[in-house]
Design a protein around this motif. Sequence first.
Motif, short mmCIF file in Angstrom:
data_model
loop_
_atom_site.label_atom_id
_atom_site.label_comp_id
_atom_site.label_asym_id
_atom_site.label_seq_id
_atom_site.Cartn_x
_atom_site.Cartn_y
_atom_site.Cartn_z
N SER A 1 35.86 38.63 41.80
CA SER A 1 36.29 38.92 40.42
C SER A 1 35.87 40.32 39.96
CB SER A 1 35.68 37.88 39.47
OG SER A 1 34.29 38.16 39.32
N CYS A 2 36.23 40.63 38.69
CA CYS A 2 35.91 41.93 38.09
C CYS A 2 34.40 42.14 37.92
CB CYS A 2 36.60 42.08 36.74
SG CYS A 2 35.93 40.91 35.53
N LEU A 3 33.60 41.12 38.14
CA LEU A 3 32.15 41.28 38.00
C LEU A 3 31.63 42.35 38.96
CD1 LEU A 3 31.14 37.48 37.83
CD2 LEU A 3 31.03 39.13 35.95
N THR A 4 32.37 42.59 40.04
CA THR A 4 31.95 43.59 41.02
C THR A 4 31.98 45.01 40.45
OG1 THR A 4 32.12 44.14 43.37
CG2 THR A 4 34.17 44.10 42.14
N HIS B 1 28.10 40.55 28.54
CA HIS B 1 28.59 39.37 29.29
C HIS B 1 27.79 39.17 30.58
CE1 HIS B 1 31.57 39.47 26.29
NE2 HIS B 1 32.08 40.62 26.71
N ILE B 2 27.38 40.29 31.17
CA ILE B 2 26.55 40.20 32.38
C ILE B 2 25.21 39.56 32.04
CG2 ILE B 2 25.37 41.56 34.17
CD1 ILE B 2 28.45 41.47 34.50
N PRO C 1 22.27 45.15 40.44
CA PRO C 1 22.52 43.82 41.03
C PRO C 1 24.00 43.65 41.38
CG PRO C 1 21.65 43.65 38.77
CD PRO C 1 21.84 45.09 39.05
N HIS C 2 24.27 42.78 42.33
CA HIS C 2 25.67 42.47 42.68
C HIS C 2 26.12 41.33 41.76
CE1 HIS C 2 25.48 44.36 46.98
NE2 HIS C 2 25.11 45.19 46.03
N GLY D 1 27.59 35.78 39.86
CA GLY D 1 28.62 34.87 39.32
C GLY D 1 28.87 33.71 40.27
N GLY D 2 29.05 34.03 41.55
CA GLY D 2 29.29 32.98 42.55
C GLY D 2 28.09 32.05 42.68
N LEU D 3 26.91 32.64 42.58
CA LEU D 3 25.69 31.84 42.70
C LEU D 3 25.56 30.87 41.53
CD1 LEU D 3 23.01 31.19 44.05
CD2 LEU D 3 22.03 33.24 43.00
N ALA D 4 25.91 31.33 40.34
CA ALA D 4 25.85 30.43 39.17
C ALA D 4 26.77 29.22 39.39
CB ALA D 4 26.25 31.19 37.90
#
Length: 431
Positions: A45-48, A66-67, A273-274, A279-282
């Motif tokens: 996602s755009c989190l990257t 949001h992060i 941080p990545h 996000g995936g970890l959450a």
Amino acid sequence: DNGLSEADPEVRAIINKEKERQFKSLELIASENFTSRAVMEAVGSCLTNKYSEGLPGKRYYGGNEHIDELETLCQQRALDAFHLEGKKWGVNVQPLSGSPANFEVYTAVLKPHDRIMGLDLPHGGHLSHGFMTPKRRVSGTSIYFESMPYRLDESTGLIDYDMLEKTANLFRPKLIIVGASAYPRDFDYPRMRKIADAAGAFLMMDMAHISGLVAASVVANPFDYCDIVTTTTHKSLRGPRGGMIFFKKDPVLGVDLETAINNAVFPGLQGGPHNHTIGGLAVCLKHAQSPEFKVYQNKVVSNCRALASRLVELGYKLVSGGSDNHLVLVDLRPLGIDGARVEKILDMASITLNKNSVPGDKSALMPGGIRIGTPAMTTRGFTEKDFIATADHIHEGVQITIDAKRAVSGSKLQDFEKFVTSPEFSLIDRV
Ligand code: PLP
């Protein structure tokens, strides 16, 4: 903006081939798993795109509202997933992977050349626990810290706690590491705590391999005894590739672990941080609290027991005689073959596992065993019956390896590989 197929068909094609390989093969590498579509969506996602050096509420860049919400949610879920709600534990979810997480702990609580003790790599430990050979300090951990590995009792295949205790009393390490990459049994945390206390050492558990099993309470809980717990997030936990460090909030041996570890992660060893991984970890940690996850982890263990029993029935020697967790370690030396050759033959039949050293091995390049894990195929729906059939397929591969080794001229692994991939030797006819 084009999608991948239009923008870069070359990379798309490679990904497609890898996807096909993953789905066609029997994936038995103990450290691998298939993460969920939901995790993949968050990771892709755009989190990257976002930089967020620092911690929630204390960032070096703007635009992180949001992060901050995401990382705080991930931290809370991490504590909940490992049953630490209301307990005096904190977590850092930013480590990029397992090896950096471990090194961050070392730099947080040790000075250069302080002493550490971890399980020796040829006996099941991980590189990052201080591996060195008589000739070379291989891992950064053994270059920057003084490492005295502990080992298994070769007659039982179990950690030699008595010897560890004696050595720790003499060597007086500042940090003792529990945890392994290839150990089929659970750990005696109360004993390790006692040994660490007597030596005046911190006790750290690297639960990378078994963190899913810990979250589901199907193995003993390291948090009851250790000061620090590290993990990867992509093995039995079934999340994205990443790492976490849990720490006691109260000072230990006069050190404020929270400050020391957070500073070691950033600015000590990492930058931004990545956030896509966080996000995936959450997402993964939400799933890790579900009843289905507990059912899954129970199956990982029961499937592994079924696999181990079948291998024993077929006459194989297992290190420690069986398994309490998600992996078995097979000692192939009594059959006159090694793990590298068996790995090659099984690879040709789309059975993916890895060669592994077993206690007493002389060479790490030609180890005498194979490691087989159940997390990935259990995710794909394998039952005990399927793992019994898997043991039979592996057995067939071992028989082929024995025949091929006999037929090949030359004793080098390259001679063997050349022979089994030549038209002379048709594996297809054999399986
Ligand atoms: N710790 C243990 C026990 C492992 O088995 C591994 C990897 O296999 C690691 C740490 C390192 O993790 P990574 O490969 O993510 O650096």
